[in-house]
Design a protein around this motif. Structure first.
Motif, PDB file in Angstrom:
ATOM      1  N   THR A 192       1.003  -1.171  -0.138  1.00 60.34           N
ATOM      2  CA  THR A 192       0.383   0.649  -0.150  1.00 60.34           C
ATOM      3  C   THR A 192       0.618   1.391  -0.104  1.00 60.34           C
ATOM      4  OG1 THR A 192      -0.290  -0.133   2.309  1.00 60.34           O
ATOM      5  CG2 THR A 192      -1.675  -1.263   1.717  1.00 60.34           C
ATOM      6  N   THR A 193       0.069   2.251  -0.672  1.00 60.11           N
ATOM      7  CA  THR A 193       0.723   3.432  -0.456  1.00 60.11           C
ATOM      8  C   THR A 193       0.266   4.112  -1.228  1.00 60.11           C
ATOM      9  OG1 THR A 193       3.059   5.042  -1.455  1.00 60.11           O
ATOM     10  CG2 THR A 193       0.892   3.399  -3.103  1.00 60.11           C
ATOM     11  N   ARG A 194       0.571   5.602  -0.797  1.00 57.63           N
ATOM     12  CA  ARG A 194       0.114   6.727  -0.856  1.00 57.63           C
ATOM     13  C   ARG A 194      -0.011   7.320  -1.982  1.00 57.63           C
ATOM     14  NH1 ARG A 194      -4.106   6.945   2.468  1.00 57.63           N
ATOM     15  NH2 ARG A 194      -4.507   5.899   4.175  1.00 57.63           N
TER      16      ARG A 194
ATOM     17  N   VAL B 232       6.136   0.505  -9.407  1.00 58.73           N
ATOM     18  CA  VAL B 232       7.183   0.611  -9.804  1.00 58.73           C
ATOM     19  C   VAL B 232       7.878   0.999  -8.176  1.00 58.73           C
ATOM     20  CG1 VAL B 232       9.054   2.601 -10.215  1.00 58.73           C
ATOM     21  CG2 VAL B 232       7.728   2.153 -12.255  1.00 58.73           C
ATOM     22  N   GLU B 233       7.153   1.485  -7.446  1.00 55.58           N
ATOM     23  CA  GLU B 233       7.778   1.330  -6.038  1.00 55.58           C
ATOM     24  C   GLU B 233       8.042   0.140  -5.512  1.00 55.58           C
ATOM     25  OE1 GLU B 233       4.683   4.123  -3.648  1.00 55.58           O
ATOM     26  OE2 GLU B 233       4.991   5.289  -4.879  1.00 55.58           O
ATOM     27  N   TRP B 234       6.414  -0.357  -5.655  1.00 57.84           N
ATOM     28  CA  TRP B 234       6.946  -2.520  -5.497  1.00 57.84           C
ATOM     29  C   TRP B 234       8.240  -2.613  -5.064  1.00 57.84           C
ATOM     30  CZ3 TRP B 234       4.758  -7.149  -8.013  1.00 57.84           C
ATOM     31  CH2 TRP B 234       4.359  -7.943  -6.613  1.00 57.84           C
ATOM     32  N   VAL B 235       8.338  -2.632  -6.869  1.00 56.75           N
ATOM     33  CA  VAL B 235       9.572  -3.326  -7.580  1.00 56.75           C
ATOM     34  C   VAL B 235      10.769  -2.944  -6.677  1.00 56.75           C
ATOM     35  CG1 VAL B 235      11.158  -3.463  -9.954  1.00 56.75           C
ATOM     36  CG2 VAL B 235       8.492  -4.300  -9.321  1.00 56.75           C
ATOM     37  N   CYS B 236      10.776  -1.582  -6.246  1.00 55.71           N
ATOM     38  CA  CYS B 236      11.411  -0.413  -5.680  1.00 55.71           C
ATOM     39  C   CYS B 236      11.809  -1.193  -4.348  1.00 55.71           C
ATOM     40  CB  CYS B 236      11.958   0.888  -5.444  1.00 55.71           C
ATOM     41  SG  CYS B 236      11.781   1.785  -7.651  1.00 55.71           S
TER      42      CYS B 236
ATOM     43  N   LEU C  11      -1.961  -2.635  -3.868  1.00 58.06           N
ATOM     44  CA  LEU C  11      -1.287  -3.691  -5.207  1.00 58.06           C
ATOM     45  C   LEU C  11      -0.801  -5.294  -4.704  1.00 58.06           C
ATOM     46  CD1 LEU C  11       0.859  -3.495  -7.547  1.00 58.06           C
ATOM     47  CD2 LEU C  11       1.733  -4.932  -5.776  1.00 58.06           C
ATOM     48  N   ARG C  12      -1.834  -5.989  -5.443  1.00 58.31           N
ATOM     49  CA  ARG C  12      -1.693  -7.487  -5.640  1.00 58.31           C
ATOM     50  C   ARG C  12      -1.231  -8.470  -6.507  1.00 58.31           C
ATOM     51  NH1 ARG C  12      -7.506  -6.942  -4.714  1.00 58.31           N
ATOM     52  NH2 ARG C  12      -8.112  -8.353  -4.971  1.00 58.31           N
ATOM     53  N   ALA C  13      -0.939  -9.394  -5.950  1.00 54.72           N
ATOM     54  CA  ALA C  13      -0.504 -10.193  -6.795  1.00 54.72           C
ATOM     55  C   ALA C  13      -2.070 -10.913  -7.425  1.00 54.72           C
ATOM     56  CB  ALA C  13       1.132 -11.036  -7.143  1.00 54.72           C
ATOM     57  N   GLU C  14      -2.539 -10.731  -8.756  1.00 52.33           N
ATOM     58  CA  GLU C  14      -2.725 -12.382  -8.975  1.00 52.33           C
ATOM     59  C   GLU C  14      -2.188 -13.603  -9.078  1.00 52.33           C
ATOM     60  OE1 GLU C  14      -7.267 -10.201  -9.776  1.00 52.33           O
ATOM     61  OE2 GLU C  14      -6.194 -10.137 -10.955  1.00 52.33           O
ATOM     62  N   LYS C  15      -1.663 -13.659 -10.194  1.00 53.09           N
ATOM     63  CA  LYS C  15      -0.856 -15.286 -10.664  1.00 53.09           C
ATOM     64  C   LYS C  15       0.707 -13.934 -10.263  1.00 53.09           C
ATOM     65  CE  LYS C  15      -1.221 -17.569 -14.808  1.00 53.09           C
ATOM     66  NZ  LYS C  15      -1.305 -18.226 -16.363  1.00 53.09           N
ATOM     67  N   VAL C  16       1.633 -15.099 -10.541  1.00 58.81           N
ATOM     68  CA  VAL C  16       3.020 -15.201 -10.780  1.00 58.81           C
ATOM     69  C   VAL C  16       3.554 -16.280 -11.385  1.00 58.81           C
ATOM     70  CG1 VAL C  16       5.108 -15.367  -9.057  1.00 58.81           C
ATOM     71  CG2 VAL C  16       3.492 -13.993  -8.558  1.00 58.81           C
TER      72      VAL C  16
END
Length: 145
Positions: free
Chosen positions: A5-7, A35-39, A75-80
């Motif tokens: 989560t982010t704001r 992008v923030e998630w990957v960072c 954000l969450r992943a539905e499939k990896v």
């Protein structure tokens, strides 16, 4: 399952002529969140990853007025997969839910060639994997015999 989560602050330039945040700006908010998630992955494991979006779908449930100072993105992943991720980002404010953006991304190496994820990277993404409730057997309740 974890949720990233982010704001985000809403900029005046994100508004359309009716005073609502433009749909394209909402999609960009979801991209910025990814992008923030990957960072965060880079910061936690020291892994630098590269992605390209190969599909985006957005559902808009209510207008997002630009006068709201801040929104929340989850954000969450539905499939990896081996070389791809299916992500869903929910956008909300104190007024309620405004949109869900689903994005499919492919993993690239530093030269831009499609490549598979490392085991550490895959495990990190799987921490954010939502339980699949779309399959008919997932919601089945066992009845006593």
């Amino acid at each position: 399952m974890l949720t990233f989560t982010t704001r985000r602050l809403i900029r005046l330039s994100d508004a359309d002529i009716r005073g609502n945040v433009h749909n394209l700006s909402i999609i960009r908010y979801a991209e910025d969140t990814a992008v923030e998630w990957v960072c965060a992955l880079r910061d936690e494991l020291g892994l630098q990853t590269y992605w390209c979006a190969v599909g985006v779908q957005a559902e808009f449930t209510r207008p997002l007025p630009w006068t709201i100072p801040e929104i929340q993105l989850a954000l969450r992943a539905e499939k990896v997969g081996r070389a791809s991720l299916h992500l869903v980002t929910s956008i909300s404010s104190p007024l309620g839910d405004h949109a869900q953006v689903r994005t499919r991304v492919m993993r690239l190496d530093a030269s831009g060639t499609r490549t598979t994820m490392t085991p550490d990277e895959r495990a990190w993404y799987q921490r954010y994997l939502a339980q699949d409730t779309s399959h008919p057997d997932a919601a089945r309740v066992l009845q006593p015999s």
